[in-house]
Structure formats: structure tokens, C-alpha cells
Design a protein around this motif. Structure first.
Motif, PDB file in Angstrom:
ATOM      1  N   CYS A   1       0.826  -1.209   0.000  1.00 15.47           N
ATOM      2  CA  CYS A   1       0.000   0.000   0.000  1.00 15.47           C
ATOM      3  C   CYS A   1       0.861   1.260   0.000  1.00 15.47           C
ATOM      4  O   CYS A   1       0.507   2.265  -0.639  1.00 15.47           O
ATOM      5  CB  CYS A   1      -0.931  -0.002   1.206  1.00 15.47           C
ATOM      6  N   CYS A   2       1.977   1.216   0.700  1.00 19.75           N
ATOM      7  CA  CYS A   2       2.895   2.356   0.701  1.00 19.75           C
ATOM      8  C   CYS A   2       3.441   2.604  -0.701  1.00 19.75           C
ATOM      9  O   CYS A   2       3.576   3.758  -1.138  1.00 19.75           O
ATOM     10  CB  CYS A   2       4.039   2.107   1.675  1.00 19.75           C
ATOM     11  N   LEU A   3       3.751   1.550  -1.418  1.00 21.62           N
ATOM     12  CA  LEU A   3       4.232   1.686  -2.795  1.00 21.62           C
ATOM     13  C   LEU A   3       3.169   2.331  -3.673  1.00 21.62           C
ATOM     14  O   LEU A   3       3.470   3.192  -4.513  1.00 21.62           O
ATOM     15  CB  LEU A   3       4.618   0.310  -3.333  1.00 21.62           C
ATOM     16  N   GLU A   4       1.912   1.964  -3.469  1.00 24.51           N
ATOM     17  CA  GLU A   4       0.826   2.567  -4.247  1.00 24.51           C
ATOM     18  C   GLU A   4       0.645   4.033  -3.886  1.00 24.51           C
ATOM     19  O   GLU A   4       0.358   4.866  -4.758  1.00 24.51           O
ATOM     20  CB  GLU A   4      -0.481   1.798  -4.020  1.00 24.51           C
ATOM     21  N   MET A   5       0.824   4.395  -2.609  1.00 24.30           N
ATOM     22  CA  MET A   5       0.741   5.806  -2.225  1.00 24.30           C
ATOM     23  C   MET A   5       1.838   6.622  -2.899  1.00 24.30           C
ATOM     24  O   MET A   5       1.601   7.750  -3.360  1.00 24.30           O
ATOM     25  CB  MET A   5       0.823   5.950  -0.697  1.00 24.30           C
ATOM     26  N   ILE A   6       3.034   6.063  -2.976  1.00 29.27           N
ATOM     27  CA  ILE A   6       4.135   6.758  -3.652  1.00 29.27           C
ATOM     28  C   ILE A   6       3.823   6.924  -5.138  1.00 29.27           C
ATOM     29  O   ILE A   6       4.039   7.990  -5.731  1.00 29.27           O
ATOM     30  CB  ILE A   6       5.448   5.984  -3.446  1.00 29.27           C
ATOM     31  N   HIS A   7       3.301   5.878  -5.754  1.00 24.85           N
ATOM     32  CA  HIS A   7       2.921   5.958  -7.166  1.00 24.85           C
ATOM     33  C   HIS A   7       1.822   7.009  -7.373  1.00 24.85           C
ATOM     34  O   HIS A   7       1.908   7.833  -8.300  1.00 24.85           O
ATOM     35  CB  HIS A   7       2.433   4.581  -7.633  1.00 24.85           C
ATOM     36  N   ALA A   8       0.824   7.009  -6.496  1.00 30.14           N
ATOM     37  CA  ALA A   8      -0.283   7.970  -6.623  1.00 30.14           C
ATOM     38  C   ALA A   8       0.201   9.403  -6.453  1.00 30.14           C
ATOM     39  O   ALA A   8      -0.250  10.312  -7.167  1.00 30.14           O
ATOM     40  CB  ALA A   8      -1.366   7.649  -5.600  1.00 30.14           C
ATOM     41  N   TYR A   9       1.100   9.617  -5.511  1.00 29.16           N
ATOM     42  CA  TYR A   9       1.659  10.973  -5.337  1.00 29.16           C
ATOM     43  C   TYR A   9       2.361  11.426  -6.613  1.00 29.16           C
ATOM     44  O   TYR A   9       2.225  12.574  -7.053  1.00 29.16           O
ATOM     45  CB  TYR A   9       2.617  11.003  -4.134  1.00 29.16           C
ATOM     46  N   SER A  10       3.134  10.498  -7.228  1.00 25.55           N
ATOM     47  CA  SER A  10       3.877  10.873  -8.432  1.00 25.55           C
ATOM     48  C   SER A  10       2.944  11.238  -9.576  1.00 25.55           C
ATOM     49  O   SER A  10       3.236  12.158 -10.356  1.00 25.55           O
ATOM     50  CB  SER A  10       4.807   9.731  -8.854  1.00 25.55           C
ATOM     51  N   LEU A  11       1.795  10.569  -9.684  1.00 24.43           N
ATOM     52  CA  LEU A  11       0.833  10.879 -10.737  1.00 24.43           C
ATOM     53  C   LEU A  11       0.159  12.228 -10.487  1.00 24.43           C
ATOM     54  O   LEU A  11      -0.020  13.024 -11.413  1.00 24.43           O
ATOM     55  CB  LEU A  11      -0.232   9.781 -10.825  1.00 24.43           C
ATOM     56  N   ALA A  12      -0.219  12.488  -9.229  1.00 23.42           N
ATOM     57  CA  ALA A  12      -0.861  13.764  -8.895  1.00 23.42           C
ATOM     58  C   ALA A  12       0.049  14.933  -9.235  1.00 23.42           C
ATOM     59  O   ALA A  12      -0.399  15.966  -9.750  1.00 23.42           O
ATOM     60  CB  ALA A  12      -1.246  13.791  -7.417  1.00 23.42           C
ATOM     61  N   HIS A  13       1.334  14.787  -8.974  1.00 26.01           N
ATOM     62  CA  HIS A  13       2.294  15.848  -9.291  1.00 26.01           C
ATOM     63  C   HIS A  13       2.623  15.880 -10.780  1.00 26.01           C
ATOM     64  O   HIS A  13       2.772  16.954 -11.364  1.00 26.01           O
ATOM     65  CB  HIS A  13       3.567  15.657  -8.467  1.00 26.01           C
ATOM     66  N   ASP A  14       2.727  14.711 -11.398  1.00 21.06           N
ATOM     67  CA  ASP A  14       3.069  14.635 -12.822  1.00 21.06           C
ATOM     68  C   ASP A  14       2.004  15.285 -13.695  1.00 21.06           C
ATOM     69  O   ASP A  14       2.307  15.822 -14.760  1.00 21.06           O
ATOM     70  CB  ASP A  14       3.242  13.156 -13.214  1.00 21.06           C
ATOM     71  N   ASP A  15       0.753  15.242 -13.254  1.00 20.25           N
ATOM     72  CA  ASP A  15      -0.354  15.808 -14.036  1.00 20.25           C
ATOM     73  C   ASP A  15      -0.461  17.328 -13.921  1.00 20.25           C
ATOM     74  O   ASP A  15      -1.226  17.951 -14.668  1.00 20.25           O
ATOM     75  CB  ASP A  15      -1.684  15.194 -13.587  1.00 20.25           C
ATOM     76  N   LEU A  16       0.260  17.928 -13.006  1.00 23.94           N
ATOM     77  CA  LEU A  16       0.148  19.375 -12.759  1.00 23.94           C
ATOM     78  C   LEU A  16       0.553  20.195 -13.986  1.00 23.94           C
ATOM     79  O   LEU A  16       1.353  19.741 -14.817  1.00 23.94           O
ATOM     80  CB  LEU A  16       1.026  19.767 -11.572  1.00 23.94           C
ATOM     81  N   PRO A  17       0.021  21.407 -14.112  1.00 24.51           N
ATOM     82  CA  PRO A  17       0.376  22.274 -15.251  1.00 24.51           C
ATOM     83  C   PRO A  17       1.879  22.484 -15.418  1.00 24.51           C
ATOM     84  O   PRO A  17       2.366  22.623 -16.540  1.00 24.51           O
ATOM     85  CB  PRO A  17      -0.344  23.581 -14.922  1.00 24.51           C
ATOM     86  N   ALA A  18       2.620  22.517 -14.311  1.00 26.82           N
ATOM     87  CA  ALA A  18       4.067  22.725 -14.398  1.00 26.82           C
ATOM     88  C   ALA A  18       4.810  21.497 -14.917  1.00 26.82           C
ATOM     89  O   ALA A  18       5.975  21.604 -15.307  1.00 26.82           O
ATOM     90  CB  ALA A  18       4.620  23.101 -13.020  1.00 26.82           C
TER      91      ALA A  18
END
Length: 285
Positions: free
Chosen positions: A61-78
């Protein structure tokens, strides 16, 4: 396995006391994803010893949280400036940019808080601490984040295949490999078995990204769950842009063949692992 992962993932996120932050974390991590990385960790652990326990589930689950964080940031306008993820609005579109950044930060830190607690609970055992170190390295400055930086710096530039491999191994492959390696470690696998899981993670991670490069050109938004053509729009270097669609497909087939052959050669219980690898290779989105 997915239901078990989602139930525990939700329980871990629900310990966040701030309502809007908790909602954004849940939205980022509990959407319609495949949970490939946590499933690979558990399958690798299971292959090493025949079962997995609550510690391995929390690490997954921790690995999935890390993956989810990376997607949330990767999708940002910047970054990639995407409005759609898994068929739904991206986190910054559903909430706002500041909340998406904080939700990503919270998921990342919550993952390491959880893993460090598990290490403290098992202070006499080396496996959890080693597994956390593997995941931290894969997610960090020389792993996934380095790959994201290299990816941004390569936009609009002509790069060679070794540079592209380096981007893919870090940006996508690092967490795949960490899932396999950490799962094998938590399962008490031998050194040779752990090394085999590292090789398998490298093959799967690269194959997954090559397949994504192909899908970005060939799939529809409905099938992909996000807007296709973003690689070309952002002038990203991909296997398709370097080699063309046909050769990229041939490379993917070779990586897939090698991954399956490696799983079949393992002298242990690999039914779940073989099924998951086959599913990843055969995916259509």
C-alpha cells in the motif's frame, strides 16, 4: 488481491485528520487503477515463501501511495499538464493545484511514516528496513524523480536510445523493480531469487513504458483513460518517436517474451506472479 489492497489503503489514508486533504489523498490513490505495483510486491513475496502477511500488505500500500503521489504531481500544469487520469479529472482539476501538491506530499510522507513504523515494530528484523531502503531509493533523487527530471529536460530534443532507456528505467521502471525486489526481501527470498526479481522488474518496467508509448499513439481517450497524443504535444522522446510504431512493437514483444521466460525459469511457486506478469503484458490500456 485488489480488494484487499484497496481496503487497507483506504484504512491507512483515513488516519489523516484534515478532511479536504484526506479527500484529495483518497481521490488520488483510490481511483480506478490497476494496483500493479502493490500486486507485484505481494506476488513476489508470495513466490519467495508461499504467502504474504500484514507487513507485506502495508508495504504494498505504501508503494501505491508513492505511485499515486507521483501521478498527482506529474499531471500538474508545471509538469505534463494533463486534465484526465484513469477516465476521471486529475487531482488538480477535481480540487485545485495547491491541494493536489499537498495531497501528493501527504501520500509520499504517509508512505514513509507507515514503513518506518513497521521497521520500528520489527526492530530485530532486517527485512522491513531493507525493503524501505529499496523503495526509498527507487522513488528518490536517483530513481523516479531523476527520471521525471530527465524526461522534462529531454522535451523537444533529439536524444539517443541509451538516454531514453535511462529515463524509462528511472521514471517508470524504478518502482516496478522496487516492488519485485522489496517483495522478495520481505518474503525471505534467497539472494539469487532477489536478483531474479530485480531482472524481472527491469524487464516489466521497460516493457510497460514502451507499451505506454505505443498506446499514446494508437489508443482512444476512452480506452486509455486519459488524453492520447500527450507525448507528441509535449515533444517527449519515446520509443515510437525514435523507432517508429512497428519497431517499437517489436521491442515490446522481445521484452515481453524475456519477462515470461524469466518467470517460467524460477524454481519456486510462481502461479500468482506468472498470472500477473501475463496480465501486464497483455493489457490493452
Amino acid at each position: 488481491m485488489i480488494k484487499e489492497i484497496d481496503a487497507r489503503l483506504e484504512a491507512l489514508i483515513n488516519t489523516c485528520e484534515e478532511p479536504r486533504l484526506r479527500d484529495a489523498m483518497r481521490y488520488s490513490a483510490l481511483g480506478a487503477g490497476k494496483r500493479l505495483r502493490p500486486r507485484l510486491l505481494l506476488a513476489s513475496c508470495e513466490a519467495a515463501r508461499g504467502s504474504y502477511d500484514a507487513t507485506a500488505l502495508d508495504f504494498a500500500c505504501c508503494l501505491e501511495m508513492i505511485h499515486a503521489y507521483s501521478l498527482a504531481h506529474d499531471d500538474l500544469p508545471a509538469m505534463d499538464n494533463d486534465d484526465l487520469r484513469r477516465g476521471a479529472p486529475t487531482t488538480h482539476k477535481q480540487f485545485d493545484e495547491a491541494t493536489a501538491i499537498l495531497a501528493g506530499d501527504a501520500l509520499l510522507n504517509h508512505a514513509f511514516e507507515t514503513m518506518s513504523r513497521l521497521c520500528a515494530d520489527f526492530f530485530r528484523l532486517r527485512r522491513p528496513a531493507l525493503a524501505m531502503s529499496i523503495i526509498a531509493k527507487a522513488a528518490g533523487a536517483n530513481g523516479m524523480i531523476a527520471g521525471q527530471m530527465m524526461d522534462l529536460q529531454s522535451e523537444g530534443k533529439a536524444i539517443d536510445i541509451e538516454t531514453l532507456k535511462g529515463i524509462h528505467r528511472r521514471k517508470t521502471g524504478a518502482l516496478f523493480t522496487a516492488a519485485m525486489e522489496a517483495g522478495a526481501v520481505l518474503g525471505g527470498g534467497t539472494r539469487l531469487f532477489v536478483q531474479g526479481m530485480v531482472r524481472l522488474g527491469n524487464l516489466l518496467g521497460l516493457a510497460f513504458q514502451v507499451r505506454d508509448d505505443i498506446f499514446d499513439v494508437t489508443a482512444t481517450a476512452d480506452a486509455l483513460g486519459k488524453n492520447p497524443g500527450s507525448d507528441e504535444k509535449n515533444q517527449k522522446a519515446t520509443y515510437v518517436s525514435l523507432f517508429g510504431l512497428e519497431k517499437a512493437g517489436n521491442i515490446y514483444e522481445k521484452l515481453s517474451h524475456d519477462a515470461l521466460a524469466l518467470v517460467q525459469s524460477l524454481p519456486c511457486k510462481t502461479t500468482a506472479l506468472h498470472g500477473l506478469v501475463t496480465q501486464i503484458i497483455a493489457r490493452e490500456k
